[in-house]
Design an enzyme around this catalytic site. Structure first.
Site, short mmCIF file in Angstrom:
data_model
loop_
_atom_site.label_atom_id
_atom_site.label_comp_id
_atom_site.label_asym_id
_atom_site.label_seq_id
_atom_site.Cartn_x
_atom_site.Cartn_y
_atom_site.Cartn_z
N ARG A 57 1.31 16.84 -22.67
CA ARG A 57 1.80 15.67 -21.95
C ARG A 57 0.64 14.77 -21.54
NH1 ARG A 57 5.64 17.04 -24.09
NH2 ARG A 57 7.62 17.86 -23.23
N GLU A 58 0.84 13.47 -21.66
CA GLU A 58 -0.13 12.49 -21.18
C GLU A 58 0.47 11.74 -19.99
OE1 GLU A 58 -2.36 11.48 -25.43
OE2 GLU A 58 -1.13 9.94 -24.44
N ARG A 116 1.58 -10.09 -9.60
CA ARG A 116 1.31 -8.82 -10.27
C ARG A 116 1.22 -9.07 -11.76
NH1 ARG A 116 -1.14 -5.70 -6.74
NH2 ARG A 116 0.14 -5.16 -4.92
N ALA A 170 1.04 -2.51 1.58
CA ALA A 170 0.83 -1.22 0.91
C ALA A 170 -0.51 -1.20 0.21
CB ALA A 170 1.95 -0.96 -0.10
N LEU A 186 -3.52 1.74 -2.05
CA LEU A 186 -3.88 3.04 -2.60
C LEU A 186 -4.51 3.96 -1.55
CD1 LEU A 186 -5.55 1.88 -5.94
CD2 LEU A 186 -3.27 2.86 -5.67
N GLU A 224 -3.78 -1.08 5.72
CA GLU A 224 -3.17 -2.05 4.82
C GLU A 224 -2.38 -3.11 5.59
OE1 GLU A 224 -3.72 -2.45 1.72
OE2 GLU A 224 -4.81 -0.60 1.31
N GLU A 262 -3.62 -6.86 4.98
CA GLU A 262 -2.73 -7.72 4.20
C GLU A 262 -1.88 -8.65 5.07
OE1 GLU A 262 -2.01 -5.24 0.09
OE2 GLU A 262 -0.41 -5.24 1.58
N PRO A 322 7.66 10.11 -12.12
CA PRO A 322 7.14 11.47 -12.27
C PRO A 322 7.01 11.96 -13.71
CG PRO A 322 9.39 11.50 -11.42
CD PRO A 322 8.93 10.08 -11.38
N GLY A 323 7.66 11.27 -14.64
CA GLY A 323 7.50 11.65 -16.04
C GLY A 323 6.23 11.11 -16.67
N GLU A 380 1.56 9.87 -9.33
CA GLU A 380 1.58 9.10 -8.09
C GLU A 380 2.60 9.62 -7.09
OE1 GLU A 380 2.18 4.49 -6.51
OE2 GLU A 380 2.69 5.03 -8.57
N GLU A 383 -4.72 -10.95 -3.33
CA GLU A 383 -4.35 -10.96 -1.92
C GLU A 383 -4.73 -12.27 -1.22
OE1 GLU A 383 -6.14 -7.53 -0.24
OE2 GLU A 383 -4.68 -6.14 -1.09
#
Length: 214
Positions: free
Chosen positions: A47-48, A74, A86, A88, A103, A107, A125-126, A130, A155
């Site tokens: 899996r990758e 984005r 939000a 990371l 954040e 922001e 999730p596949g 994250e 931003e």
């Protein structure tokens, strides 16, 4: 196929044996990795996926029942989308609630007195590791002009909008908002409000799904 009708409805952490791991692409923010995994009776598969640091954000709710949304560009989707404050989890050792508070400060030029865990999820999730934690932030106050964070890149052009929570829900259900974290956070906040906020968890509630906080 077996029935999963017994026991509480909850995801389960399972540690399958990884036989081999390699970095396919070392990116600017996150990497793409390839793993060979032993699934037992189901055999060995390759899996990758995106090895992701995880992220946090918040539904910032004011005393009028309005939620703060931020519009920014984005590039992967070519959309000016409306998002929750939000970011990371990319500061080593930083607790999730402190990252969410940072954040909100950076922001939106806001601080919050009260923090609760609203919901946790995994965006894809596949294909990605994250984990995302969304907080409810209340007791808001503005940051003084001289203390405000200097924003740059996407931003720098953030647009701020306060929206009644029900109005944000309506926009989600009408298909006008598409950011996954905005959709999930707004709907979770509305559901929690309908239960008198009884479902809220402490700001430092356990988060074993994220490897860094097990």
């Amino acid at each position: 196929m077996t029935s999963g009708d017994e026991g509480p409805l909850a995801d389960e952490l399972v540690d399958r044996l990884v036989l081999q791991r390699e970095t396919v692409h070392a990116g600017m923010v996150w990497d793409v990795v390839r793993e060979q995994v032993d699934l037992g009776d189901a055999g060995v598969v390759t899996r990758e996926f995106v090895a992701h640091t995880g992220a946090v954000g918040c539904v910032a709710l004011d005393d009028q029942g309005r939620v703060l949304l931020l519009q920014q560009y984005r590039h992967p989707t070519r959309i000016l989308d409306w998002e929750l404050p939000a970011g990371l989890l990319d500061v080593a050792g930083e607790p999730p609630w402190e990252a969410a508070s940072r954040e909100l400060y950076e922001e939106a030029d806001l601080r919050a007195d009260t923090w609760h865990v609203l919901a946790d999820w995994q965006n894809s999730p596949g294909g990605s590791s994250e984990n995302w934690r969304c907080f409810l932030a209340r007791g808001l106050s503005a940051v003084a002009d001289e203390e405000r964070f200097v924003r740059e890149h996407e931003e720098a052009d953030i647009v701020v909008r306060w929206v009644p929570l029900q109005g944000a829900v309506d926009a989600v259900l009408a298909g006008r908002l598409h950011n996954a974290c905005t959709v999930a956070g707004v709907l979770a906040a509305h559901a929690a409000s309908q239960q008198g906020w009884a479902t809220l968890r402490p700001y430092d509630a356990p988060w074993p799904e994220h490897p860094a906080y097990r």
